[in-house]
Write a protein that holds these residues in place. Structure first.
Motif, PDB file in Angstrom:
ATOM      1  N   ILE A   9       0.799  -1.070   0.106  1.00 44.96           N
ATOM      2  CA  ILE A   9       0.201  -0.231   0.036  1.00 44.96           C
ATOM      3  C   ILE A   9       0.847   1.081   0.225  1.00 44.96           C
ATOM      4  N   TRP A  10       0.824   1.807  -0.916  1.00 49.34           N
ATOM      5  CA  TRP A  10       1.544   3.165  -1.157  1.00 49.34           C
ATOM      6  C   TRP A  10       0.533   4.370  -0.736  1.00 49.34           C
ATOM      7  N   MET A  11       0.739   5.070   0.147  1.00 46.51           N
ATOM      8  CA  MET A  11      -0.059   6.008   0.673  1.00 46.51           C
ATOM      9  C   MET A  11       0.412   7.301   1.225  1.00 46.51           C
ATOM     10  N   ASP A  12      -0.518   8.142   1.120  1.00 48.40           N
ATOM     11  CA  ASP A  12      -0.540   9.541   1.811  1.00 48.40           C
ATOM     12  C   ASP A  12      -1.470   9.812   2.453  1.00 48.40           C
ATOM     13  N   HIS A  13      -1.718  11.076   3.003  1.00 53.60           N
ATOM     14  CA  HIS A  13      -3.151  11.380   3.584  1.00 53.60           C
ATOM     15  C   HIS A  13      -4.288  11.482   2.771  1.00 53.60           C
ATOM     16  N   ALA A  14      -4.128  11.551   1.320  1.00 54.23           N
ATOM     17  CA  ALA A  14      -5.226  11.845   0.395  1.00 54.23           C
ATOM     18  C   ALA A  14      -5.446  10.483  -0.267  1.00 54.23           C
ATOM     19  N   THR A  15      -4.814   9.718  -0.690  1.00 55.40           N
ATOM     20  CA  THR A  15      -4.960   8.446  -1.443  1.00 55.40           C
ATOM     21  C   THR A  15      -4.037   7.182  -0.983  1.00 55.40           C
ATOM     22  N   ALA A  16      -4.662   6.200  -0.984  1.00 51.41           N
ATOM     23  CA  ALA A  16      -3.796   4.778  -0.745  1.00 51.41           C
ATOM     24  C   ALA A  16      -4.131   3.796  -1.993  1.00 51.41           C
ATOM     25  N   HIS A  17      -2.861   3.601  -2.625  1.00 52.30           N
ATOM     26  CA  HIS A  17      -3.042   2.545  -3.722  1.00 52.30           C
ATOM     27  C   HIS A  17      -2.419   1.285  -3.349  1.00 52.30           C
ATOM     28  N   LEU A  18      -3.547   0.472  -3.579  1.00 50.54           N
ATOM     29  CA  LEU A  18      -3.425  -1.092  -2.988  1.00 50.54           C
ATOM     30  C   LEU A  18      -3.014  -1.922  -4.244  1.00 50.54           C
ATOM     31  N   MET A  40       5.991   7.914  -6.395  1.00 54.30           N
ATOM     32  CA  MET A  40       6.435   7.123  -7.516  1.00 54.30           C
ATOM     33  C   MET A  40       5.540   6.858  -8.512  1.00 54.30           C
ATOM     34  N   THR A  41       5.890   6.483  -9.720  1.00 55.30           N
ATOM     35  CA  THR A  41       5.019   5.912 -10.769  1.00 55.30           C
ATOM     36  C   THR A  41       4.373   4.657 -10.540  1.00 55.30           C
ATOM     37  N   ASP A  42       3.269   4.200 -11.197  1.00 51.53           N
ATOM     38  CA  ASP A  42       2.393   3.087 -10.694  1.00 51.53           C
ATOM     39  C   ASP A  42       3.612   1.835 -11.068  1.00 51.53           C
ATOM     40  N   ASN A  43       4.555   1.923 -11.939  1.00 49.13           N
ATOM     41  CA  ASN A  43       5.768   0.980 -12.293  1.00 49.13           C
ATOM     42  C   ASN A  43       6.400   0.636 -11.275  1.00 49.13           C
ATOM     43  N   GLU A  44       6.991   1.824 -10.792  1.00 53.06           N
ATOM     44  CA  GLU A  44       8.001   2.040  -9.663  1.00 53.06           C
ATOM     45  C   GLU A  44       7.387   1.550  -8.323  1.00 53.06           C
ATOM     46  N   LYS A  45       5.900   1.594  -8.032  1.00 48.99           N
ATOM     47  CA  LYS A  45       5.295   1.326  -6.971  1.00 48.99           C
ATOM     48  C   LYS A  45       5.217  -0.324  -6.923  1.00 48.99           C
ATOM     49  N   ASN A  46       4.958  -0.799  -8.205  1.00 47.98           N
ATOM     50  CA  ASN A  46       4.816  -2.330  -8.309  1.00 47.98           C
ATOM     51  C   ASN A  46       6.137  -2.967  -8.116  1.00 47.98           C
ATOM     52  N   ALA A  47       7.283  -2.386  -8.694  1.00 50.02           N
ATOM     53  CA  ALA A  47       8.374  -2.925  -8.798  1.00 50.02           C
ATOM     54  C   ALA A  47       9.166  -2.971  -7.172  1.00 50.02           C
ATOM     55  N   PHE A  48       8.610  -1.871  -6.453  1.00 50.64           N
ATOM     56  CA  PHE A  48       8.943  -1.798  -4.903  1.00 50.64           C
ATOM     57  C   PHE A  48       8.407  -2.738  -4.168  1.00 50.64           C
ATOM     58  N   VAL A  49       7.194  -3.152  -4.457  1.00 48.16           N
ATOM     59  CA  VAL A  49       6.451  -4.178  -3.615  1.00 48.16           C
ATOM     60  C   VAL A  49       6.805  -5.452  -4.077  1.00 48.16           C
ATOM     61  N   LYS A  50       7.048  -5.941  -5.231  1.00 45.47           N
ATOM     62  CA  LYS A  50       7.765  -7.038  -5.900  1.00 45.47           C
ATOM     63  C   LYS A  50       9.073  -7.228  -5.249  1.00 45.47           C
ATOM     64  N   SER A  51       9.960  -6.153  -5.262  1.00 46.22           N
ATOM     65  CA  SER A  51      11.227  -6.432  -4.535  1.00 46.22           C
ATOM     66  C   SER A  51      11.288  -6.777  -3.060  1.00 46.22           C
ATOM     67  N   HIS A  52      10.249  -6.012  -2.269  1.00 46.97           N
ATOM     68  CA  HIS A  52       9.954  -6.023  -0.904  1.00 46.97           C
ATOM     69  C   HIS A  52       9.839  -7.446  -0.504  1.00 46.97           C
ATOM     70  N   PHE A  53       8.892  -8.143  -1.156  1.00 46.11           N
ATOM     71  CA  PHE A  53       8.275  -9.476  -0.826  1.00 46.11           C
ATOM     72  C   PHE A  53       9.157 -10.521  -1.349  1.00 46.11           C
ATOM     73  N   GLU A  54       9.989 -10.343  -2.427  1.00 44.78           N
ATOM     74  CA  GLU A  54      11.074 -11.332  -2.919  1.00 44.78           C
ATOM     75  C   GLU A  54      12.137 -11.494  -1.945  1.00 44.78           C
ATOM     76  N   THR A  55      12.329 -10.378  -1.107  1.00 45.59           N
ATOM     77  CA  THR A  55      13.691 -10.543  -0.283  1.00 45.59           C
ATOM     78  C   THR A  55      13.043 -11.120   1.002  1.00 45.59           C
ATOM     79  N   ILE A  56      12.100 -11.636   1.239  1.00 45.64           N
ATOM     80  CA  ILE A  56      11.345 -11.894   2.514  1.00 45.64           C
ATOM     81  C   ILE A  56      11.467 -13.540   2.507  1.00 45.64           C
TER      82      ILE A  56
END
Length: 126
Positions: free
Chosen positions: A9-18, A110-126
């Motif tokens: 979830i990329w978020m700030d006080h206005a929007t949350a991108h799930l 971040m752009t949508d592609n950067e958000k997706n890559a960030f999430v994918k990278s985070h969960f791959e390292t776990i």
């Protein structure tokens, strides 16, 4: 009913991108109802009303995000503001979320592609 899924979830006080990389609709957006117009409208009446309204609408925003989080076992909260920490604190007060592992990471806009890559990278390292 919980599946062993990860959610970013990329978020700030206005929007949350799930971002669920295993889902067909990769990114869903939840928008806070506390907009600039609502803030200015309440502020005209009184500062205390504006703060109460912000708190109430922020809680509704976090509640709506929380309802989506319950379907997951591991969640990454990331974004540029402290909204992710506020959401984490809000969720910690509720026992429904005790079995959900929640990670918090700082991230810039971040752009949508950067958000997706960030999430994918985070969960791959776990």
């Amino acid at each position: 009913m919980k599946t062993n899924n990860n959610l970013g979830i990329w978020m700030d006080h206005a929007t949350a991108h799930l971002i669920d990389l295993n889902s067909k609709d990769e990114c869903r957006i939840i928008v806070s109802k506390f907009t600039t117009d609502v803030k200015e409208d309440a502020l005209i009446k009184s500062e205390s009303l504006m703060h109460n309204k912000r708190q109430q609408m922020q809680e509704e925003y976090y509640e709506e995000i929380g309802a989506k989080i319950l379907k997951y076992t591991h969640v990454l909260l990331f974004g540029p503001t402290n909204a992710k920490v506020e959401l984490h604190n809000y969720l910690n007060k509720n026992l429904h979320f005790k079995d959900v592992k929640i990670d918090i990471e700082a991230a810039d806009k971040m752009t949508d592609n950067e958000k997706n890559a960030f999430v994918k990278s985070h969960f791959e390292t776990i």
